[in-house]
Design a protein around this motif. Structure first.
Motif, short mmCIF file in Angstrom:
data_model
loop_
_atom_site.label_atom_id
_atom_site.label_comp_id
_atom_site.label_asym_id
_atom_site.label_seq_id
_atom_site.Cartn_x
_atom_site.Cartn_y
_atom_site.Cartn_z
N GLU A 1 0.69 -1.36 0.05
CA GLU A 1 0.14 0.07 0.05
C GLU A 1 0.85 1.25 -0.09
OE1 GLU A 1 0.15 -1.54 4.29
OE2 GLU A 1 -0.28 -2.46 2.33
N ARG A 2 1.93 1.17 0.43
CA ARG A 2 3.15 2.41 0.19
C ARG A 2 4.02 2.12 -0.87
NH1 ARG A 2 5.75 2.42 5.76
NH2 ARG A 2 7.05 4.21 5.06
N ALA A 3 3.78 1.46 -1.96
CA ALA A 3 4.75 1.08 -3.11
C ALA A 3 5.18 2.51 -3.85
CB ALA A 3 4.12 0.30 -4.11
N LYS A 4 4.09 3.43 -3.78
CA LYS A 4 4.67 4.79 -4.38
C LYS A 4 5.79 5.70 -3.59
CE LYS A 4 2.79 9.28 -5.84
NZ LYS A 4 1.76 10.33 -5.83
N GLU A 5 5.64 5.39 -2.30
CA GLU A 5 6.60 5.95 -1.51
C GLU A 5 8.11 5.26 -1.44
OE1 GLU A 5 5.66 6.29 2.84
OE2 GLU A 5 3.42 5.96 2.32
N ALA A 6 7.93 4.07 -1.86
CA ALA A 6 9.39 3.16 -2.17
C ALA A 6 10.07 3.90 -3.38
CB ALA A 6 9.06 2.09 -2.69
N LEU A 7 9.20 4.35 -4.47
CA LEU A 7 9.77 5.04 -5.56
C LEU A 7 10.43 6.57 -5.07
CD1 LEU A 7 7.30 4.29 -8.56
CD2 LEU A 7 9.60 3.47 -8.30
N GLU A 8 9.57 7.13 -4.33
CA GLU A 8 10.00 8.56 -3.64
C GLU A 8 11.16 8.58 -2.97
OE1 GLU A 8 6.38 9.36 -1.93
OE2 GLU A 8 5.56 10.28 -3.82
N TYR A 9 11.30 7.32 -2.20
CA TYR A 9 12.64 7.04 -1.21
C TYR A 9 13.81 6.77 -2.11
CZ TYR A 9 15.61 4.88 2.03
OH TYR A 9 16.72 4.54 2.83
N LEU A 10 13.62 5.87 -3.18
CA LEU A 10 14.62 5.66 -4.20
C LEU A 10 15.08 6.83 -4.75
CD1 LEU A 10 16.27 3.32 -5.30
CD2 LEU A 10 14.54 3.22 -7.20
N ALA A 11 14.32 7.66 -5.10
CA ALA A 11 14.68 8.84 -6.04
C ALA A 11 15.58 9.83 -5.14
CB ALA A 11 13.43 9.77 -6.52
N GLN A 12 15.58 9.66 -3.76
CA GLN A 12 16.23 10.42 -3.23
C GLN A 12 17.89 10.12 -3.24
OE1 GLN A 12 15.04 10.22 1.00
NE2 GLN A 12 12.92 10.52 0.61
N GLY A 13 18.41 8.93 -3.88
CA GLY A 13 19.52 8.46 -4.23
C GLY A 13 20.60 8.35 -2.89
N ARG A 14 19.92 8.10 -1.81
CA ARG A 14 20.48 7.57 -0.56
C ARG A 14 20.58 6.10 -0.06
NH1 ARG A 14 18.64 12.81 1.03
NH2 ARG A 14 17.18 11.98 2.31
N ALA A 15 19.89 5.21 -0.91
CA ALA A 15 19.61 3.79 -0.56
C ALA A 15 20.85 3.07 -0.41
CB ALA A 15 18.77 3.06 -1.43
N LYS A 16 20.88 2.30 0.74
CA LYS A 16 22.07 1.24 0.46
C LYS A 16 21.65 0.02 0.24
CE LYS A 16 23.63 3.74 4.86
NZ LYS A 16 24.16 3.73 6.32
N GLY A 17 22.04 -0.38 -1.16
CA GLY A 17 21.25 -1.53 -1.48
C GLY A 17 20.11 -1.27 -2.22
N LYS A 18 19.16 -2.28 -2.12
CA LYS A 18 17.88 -2.20 -2.74
C LYS A 18 16.68 -1.89 -1.96
CE LYS A 18 17.19 -3.15 -6.66
NZ LYS A 18 16.82 -4.26 -7.27
N VAL A 19 15.76 -1.25 -2.68
CA VAL A 19 14.42 -1.03 -2.36
C VAL A 19 13.49 -1.94 -2.55
CG1 VAL A 19 12.78 0.81 -1.96
CG2 VAL A 19 15.19 1.38 -1.85
N VAL A 20 12.70 -2.44 -1.77
CA VAL A 20 11.58 -3.65 -2.53
C VAL A 20 10.42 -3.16 -1.53
CG1 VAL A 20 11.26 -6.12 -2.17
CG2 VAL A 20 13.85 -5.23 -2.31
N VAL A 21 9.30 -3.81 -2.48
CA VAL A 21 7.87 -3.73 -2.08
C VAL A 21 7.45 -5.10 -1.83
CG1 VAL A 21 5.62 -3.06 -3.01
CG2 VAL A 21 7.54 -1.61 -3.55
N GLN A 22 7.02 -5.20 -0.80
CA GLN A 22 6.59 -6.46 -0.26
C GLN A 22 4.97 -6.67 -0.36
OE1 GLN A 22 7.41 -7.77 3.62
NE2 GLN A 22 7.15 -9.87 3.40
N ILE A 23 4.44 -7.40 -1.29
CA ILE A 23 3.27 -7.75 -1.94
C ILE A 23 2.30 -8.47 -0.93
CG2 ILE A 23 1.62 -8.07 -3.65
CD1 ILE A 23 3.93 -6.60 -5.37
N LYS A 24 2.98 -9.84 -0.68
CA LYS A 24 2.39 -10.83 0.20
C LYS A 24 3.28 -11.22 1.37
CE LYS A 24 0.19 -15.19 -0.65
NZ LYS A 24 -1.14 -15.08 0.26
#
Length: 333
Positions: free
Chosen positions: A310-333
């Motif tokens: 339900e917060r998948a859009k936030e995952a994209l916004e977080y990734l766009a900040q360019g500070r992730a250490k490794g991968k950003v994942v959306v858990q669906i189930k």
């Protein structure tokens, strides 16, 4: 079913969860119930229209390409998978997305999920794993004893590419911030440049391969650290005429892409260095090879943050900040 979609290209793409039809299977496809789907920088670039001439979608389009889940149905010509199999895959460049409750996955791009990885970990791998494999093995033909420069070592592609280059026997140099020096060193980086303290082009010398992962003038600066006869494989552009020809794009696009890459091509040519742009392609056989490295723990996934569906859009916004250490994942189930 629910999916994360965008409705139009441009500054207001209207990204959000919407109801879309459940995929209908072709004979060579698997219907996968998606458990997790990773996000990648290109997922923010696609709605902006950056790759509109190259990547074809029917709008509204589902975002995402990395997928891990369980097969619930197979097409009539599928032979390698059956319902109940846990699989992972990349759907990149197939005109479909993965951040959804279900995804249609061609048999040729899927591989069995390594047993020692959960679905979130498995979903983090396909894009960065296949990109690293195709750049380092196919394009650069990295061999033991060579030196490979992987900028932005703490990012999604960097954390994987460092480990894969080390598996191929290379010595690896990278850049990162002070806070992430220990992380990239733990992944196998031999020469680590803290970009907040030093410029990599003033420190590194004698490299055989550069993996282009940073925008701006980093690619041009990297020419200076290479030996004659070395290779630059860029993942972020500029696109070149060879890429246009490989995709059978029209003459105008080939001409435009040639102009876009002219500066870096000339700089590289003066030092007898080759330049190529790489657009990753999904490949189930290569992904199965990567799965073996993950099973044996020669390579480990690096996950920065997991978002609920339900917060998948936030995952994209977080990734766009360019500070992730490794991968950003959306858990669906």
């Amino acid at each position: 079913m629910k999916a994360l979609t965008f409705k139009r290209y441009g500054k207001s793409p209207e990204i959000g969860l919407t109801d879309v039809p459940r995929p209908t299977l072709k004979p060579d496809e698997l219907l996968v119930q998606v458990y997790a789907a990773a996000v990648n920088p290109i997922d923010n670039m696609i709605p902006a229209g950056t790759f509109k001439p190259v990547l074809k979608f029917e709008l509204p389009a589902t975002l995402g390409s990395d997928v891990a889940g369980v097969v619930v149905e197979v097409g009539s010509s599928v032979t390698r998978f059956k319902p109940g199999d846990a699989v992972f895959a990349s759907l990149f460049d197939l005109g479909r997305g993965s951040i959804a409750e279900f995804a249609a996955v061609p048999e040729s791009v899927a591989a069995l999920k390594p047993d020692n990885l959960d679905f979130v970990q498995a979903a983090s791998v396909p894009m960065v794993g296949l990109t690293s494999w195709q750049a380092l093995r196919e394009r650069a033909n990295v061999r033991a004893g060579q030196k490979v420069f992987v900028p932005a070592g703490s990012g999604g592609i960097g954390t994987f590419a460092i480990q894969l280059a080390k598996y191929f026997g290379a010595k690896v140099g990278t850049t990162t911030s002070t806070a992430n020096v220990q992380l990239v060193s733990s992944l196998g980086a031999d020469e680590v440049v803290d970009y907040k303290k030093q410029a990599f082009e003033n420190v590194l010398r004698g490299y055989d391969v550069v993996l282009g992962t940073l925008r701006g003038d980093a690619l041009e600066k990297s020419v200076g650290i290479l030996k004659p006869g070395s290779k630059i494989v860029s993942l972020i552009g500029p696109l070149d005429a060879a890429f246009a020809r490989a995709r059978r794009l029209n003459f105008l696009l080939a001409f435009v892409f040639g102009l876009m890459s002219r500066k870096i091509t000339r700089l590289a040519g003066k030092k007898n260095v080759s330049y190529a742009f790489l657009f990753m392609r999904p490949d189930g056989e290569q992904l199965a090879n990567i799965a073996e490295l993950l099973k044996s723990e020669r390579i480990r996934p690096v996950i920065d943050k997991v978002f609920p569906f339900e917060r998948a859009k936030e995952a994209l916004e977080y990734l766009a900040q360019g500070r992730a250490k490794g991968k950003v994942v959306v858990q669906i189930k």
